[in-house]
Design a protein around this motif. Structure first.
Motif, PDB file in Angstrom:
ATOM      1  N   CYS A  40     -45.739 -18.465  56.006  1.00 13.28           N
ATOM      2  CA  CYS A  40     -45.405 -19.680  55.255  1.00 13.28           C
ATOM      3  C   CYS A  40     -43.922 -19.987  55.423  1.00 13.28           C
ATOM      4  CB  CYS A  40     -45.736 -19.477  53.783  1.00 13.28           C
ATOM      5  SG  CYS A  40     -45.565 -20.972  52.790  1.00 13.28           S
ATOM      6  N   GLU A  59     -45.313 -27.295  53.461  1.00 12.95           N
ATOM      7  CA  GLU A  59     -46.720 -27.137  53.862  1.00 12.95           C
ATOM      8  C   GLU A  59     -47.658 -27.109  52.660  1.00 12.95           C
ATOM      9  OE1 GLU A  59     -49.693 -23.563  55.202  1.00 12.95           O
ATOM     10  OE2 GLU A  59     -47.545 -23.237  55.419  1.00 12.95           O
ATOM     11  N   ILE A  60     -47.290 -26.332  51.642  1.00 11.72           N
ATOM     12  CA  ILE A  60     -48.182 -26.170  50.488  1.00 11.72           C
ATOM     13  C   ILE A  60     -47.581 -26.752  49.204  1.00 11.72           C
ATOM     14  CG2 ILE A  60     -49.454 -24.209  51.387  1.00 11.72           C
ATOM     15  CD1 ILE A  60     -47.584 -22.372  49.806  1.00 11.72           C
ATOM     16  N   LYS A 118     -51.665 -18.068  49.003  1.00 11.00           N
ATOM     17  CA  LYS A 118     -53.097 -17.974  49.332  1.00 11.00           C
ATOM     18  C   LYS A 118     -53.913 -18.945  48.492  1.00 11.00           C
ATOM     19  CE  LYS A 118     -53.118 -13.156  50.875  1.00 11.00           C
ATOM     20  NZ  LYS A 118     -53.558 -11.779  50.537  1.00 11.00           N
ATOM     21  N   ARG A 121     -53.333 -22.587  49.520  1.00  9.81           N
ATOM     22  CA  ARG A 121     -53.966 -22.890  50.809  1.00  9.81           C
ATOM     23  C   ARG A 121     -55.479 -23.004  50.692  1.00  9.81           C
ATOM     24  NH1 ARG A 121     -50.442 -18.974  54.770  1.00  9.81           N
ATOM     25  NH2 ARG A 121     -48.816 -20.492  55.276  1.00  9.81           N
ATOM     26  N   THR A 122     -56.091 -22.211  49.841  1.00  8.53           N
ATOM     27  CA  THR A 122     -57.552 -22.232  49.753  1.00  8.53           C
ATOM     28  C   THR A 122     -58.075 -23.169  48.670  1.00  8.53           C
ATOM     29  OG1 THR A 122     -57.547 -20.273  48.330  1.00  8.53           O
ATOM     30  CG2 THR A 122     -57.822 -19.911  50.686  1.00  8.53           C
TER      31      THR A 122
END
Length: 147
Positions: A40, A59-60, A118, A121-122
């Motif tokens: 990341c 990104e997140i 995590k 992202r999920t």
């Protein structure tokens, strides 16, 4: 449309804050830079409007804040809450840690960040509250470590 991120008017402030990082910020940066956590990418001293975030992953949309003594002075808690509310209104998630968190339980801090990466992202959301992370009764919740 008004530019919200990394405004030119905030460039000197961001540069100064990069040069003058606290010891706790430097310690955390050494562990998260160069995609060391879950591949990341984090940036240092990223601004949203006039507010500068210690570390940010575009990104997140995850902000990491390391709070030192100045965050516990009179009026600072209210300012931080308003600042965080504004930044969250831009759909940016927050994880907040104290200098003590970083100094005394860096592995625990990194575990919380990995869990957050995590989960974002999920699921697109931060994980639910977890068991106590640090000594002294501090607990993790969606907004960071709380006493």
């Amino acid at each position: 449309m008004t530019k919200l991120y990394n405004k030119t008017s905030e460039k000197l402030k961001r540069q100064r804050l990069r040069r003058e990082m606290t010891k706790a910020e430097k310690r955390l940066w050494d562990k998260i830079k160069n995609r060391q956590l879950e591949n990341c990418k984090f940036r240092r001293q990223y601004s949203v409007a006039e507010f500068v975030i210690d570390f940010y992953s575009p990104e997140i949309k995850l902000a990491l804040e390391v709070d030192g003594d100045s965050h516990f002075q009179e009026g600072a808690v209210e300012y931080d809450a308003e600042r965080q509310e504004f930044i969250e209104s831009a759909r940016i998630n927050f994880l907040r840690f104290t200098n003590d968190n970083v100094y005394h339980n860096l592995d625990g801090v990194l575990d919380v960040i990995v869990d957050g990466i995590k989960s974002l992202r999920t699921l697109g959301v931060l994980p639910p509250p977890s068991p106590p992370l640090l000594r002294g009764g501090e607990r993790w919740d969606n907004r960071g470590l709380n006493r």
